[in-house]
Design a protein around this motif. Sequence first.
Motif, mmCIF file in Angstrom:
data_model
loop_
_atom_site.group_PDB
_atom_site.id
_atom_site.type_symbol
_atom_site.label_atom_id
_atom_site.label_comp_id
_atom_site.label_asym_id
_atom_site.label_seq_id
_atom_site.Cartn_x
_atom_site.Cartn_y
_atom_site.Cartn_z
ATOM 1 N N GLU A 259 -0.058 4.484 -2.329
ATOM 2 C CA GLU A 259 0.985 3.682 -1.690
ATOM 3 C C GLU A 259 1.579 4.420 -0.482
ATOM 4 O O GLU A 259 1.799 3.833 0.582
ATOM 5 C CB GLU A 259 2.083 3.366 -2.714
ATOM 6 C CG GLU A 259 3.148 2.438 -2.165
ATOM 7 C CD GLU A 259 4.228 2.147 -3.213
ATOM 8 O OE1 GLU A 259 5.262 1.579 -2.825
ATOM 9 O OE2 GLU A 259 4.021 2.517 -4.393
ATOM 10 N N GLU A 261 0.130 6.762 1.241
ATOM 11 C CA GLU A 261 -0.884 6.855 2.302
ATOM 12 C C GLU A 261 -0.911 5.565 3.123
ATOM 13 O O GLU A 261 -0.977 5.607 4.359
ATOM 14 C CB GLU A 261 -2.256 7.110 1.691
ATOM 15 C CG GLU A 261 -3.372 7.181 2.733
ATOM 16 C CD GLU A 261 -4.736 7.393 2.093
ATOM 17 O OE1 GLU A 261 -5.719 7.569 2.834
ATOM 18 O OE2 GLU A 261 -4.824 7.357 0.843
ATOM 19 N N GLU A 262 -0.830 4.434 2.458
ATOM 20 C CA GLU A 262 -0.858 3.165 3.159
ATOM 21 C C GLU A 262 0.342 3.019 4.092
ATOM 22 O O GLU A 262 0.206 2.583 5.241
ATOM 23 C CB GLU A 262 -0.863 2.026 2.132
ATOM 24 C CG GLU A 262 -0.949 0.646 2.765
ATOM 25 C CD GLU A 262 -0.985 -0.464 1.718
ATOM 26 O OE1 GLU A 262 -0.882 -1.637 2.103
ATOM 27 O OE2 GLU A 262 -1.118 -0.145 0.515
ATOM 28 N N LYS A 263 1.520 3.392 3.580
ATOM 29 C CA LYS A 263 2.724 3.295 4.413
ATOM 30 C C LYS A 263 2.662 4.257 5.611
ATOM 31 O O LYS A 263 3.048 3.900 6.728
ATOM 32 C CB LYS A 263 3.965 3.598 3.577
ATOM 33 C CG LYS A 263 4.354 2.487 2.622
ATOM 34 C CD LYS A 263 5.691 2.802 1.973
ATOM 35 C CE LYS A 263 6.191 1.623 1.141
ATOM 36 N NZ LYS A 263 7.533 1.867 0.572
ATOM 37 N N ALA A 266 0.238 2.934 8.250
ATOM 38 C CA ALA A 266 0.784 1.776 8.954
ATOM 39 C C ALA A 266 1.842 2.218 9.977
ATOM 40 O O ALA A 266 1.865 1.741 11.121
ATOM 41 C CB ALA A 266 1.379 0.781 7.961
#
Length: 348
Positions: A259, A261-263, A266
């Motif tokens: 989670e 890493e995704e944020k 982005a």
Amino acid sequence: MSHHRPASCRTRVVLLLALTSLAACKNFKSSKRVDFTPFAEQTITSVSSLDADLNRNRATGIRSYLEMFEEEVDALISLEDTYEVILEKIVTYSISIVEVARLQITEAEKNARLASLIDGLTDEHRGEGVRRIPGAQIDSALENVRSAPTLLEGVAAAQPIVDTVATIAAATALELREDTRELEAKIDARLQADFAPYLDTSPAYDTRRNRIVTALAAVYRYENGEDDALAQIFEGGLFRDEALQTLRVDMESPDAAAELEEKLLARLERMTRASELLAPEYQYYKDLHRELEEVARAYEGEIAEIWGMIFVWSRAHEKMSRGVVDPAAWFDLSDAPSVLFKLARKAL
């Protein structure tokens, strides 16, 4: 707006006339031990290589900022004109000594003409105040010149006035340097005001981007088996930045790393796009700031060269007046101008 000065053209005309006149004197040798011709020739050569102009072609990006401070630029040009006048005067004086020396007249008559030359050298500076020579001082020197037994002794009697002219040149150099730095500071302040949004944002973006990249590296180390890598994100202060608070995740969750890493990715993508928009303006500011520094330092260097030449000329005049027969010893570039710079502060 153009600040090109006709004074520079006048100086070139003086040099041309001086060279023409010297050609006629080439075979002349003074009846005394000193031949004044090399003094005049070296003066002309030295002056012809000098130039100082704040508003020349190198000021391309900041030209519009120079135009914003027209009053300050005009004040600098006025001081430059002081140098132009001095250079014109010393060229005329130097070549005229040769002409006086070759005249078939008495020494007294030569010194009377020399006194007129000294008067012409100082007429722009006669008076009281900054960069001025009191009339009584000039008149006293002129009387000493007229009463000297020989032309060479008359030249020696003129030395105090020559030194004073060099001191005025030093005072002008110091004032030009100070005014140049004041103008530089004003333009720098205006640049910072004009580019404030980019100056305020770009460094902050760089800092935040670096924190995100560091955090991503920690995530990747965690995914590769380094169990305490996620804890290092907190220790690194990522979440102390209020702008990055939305990146927080539940570190107890088994999906915390994915989670986060995704944020991070982005946010990094958005910041990269924003940075790409900011970068050209930020780079333009840095280019203008660098040009401002280069123009100011180059201009100060040109002023220093002019002042240095006038100082060396005054020392050459003094050596010549003492009867030093070797012209190579007159214009000694190792002479340091520090003494007259100290005198200059008294003149300001």
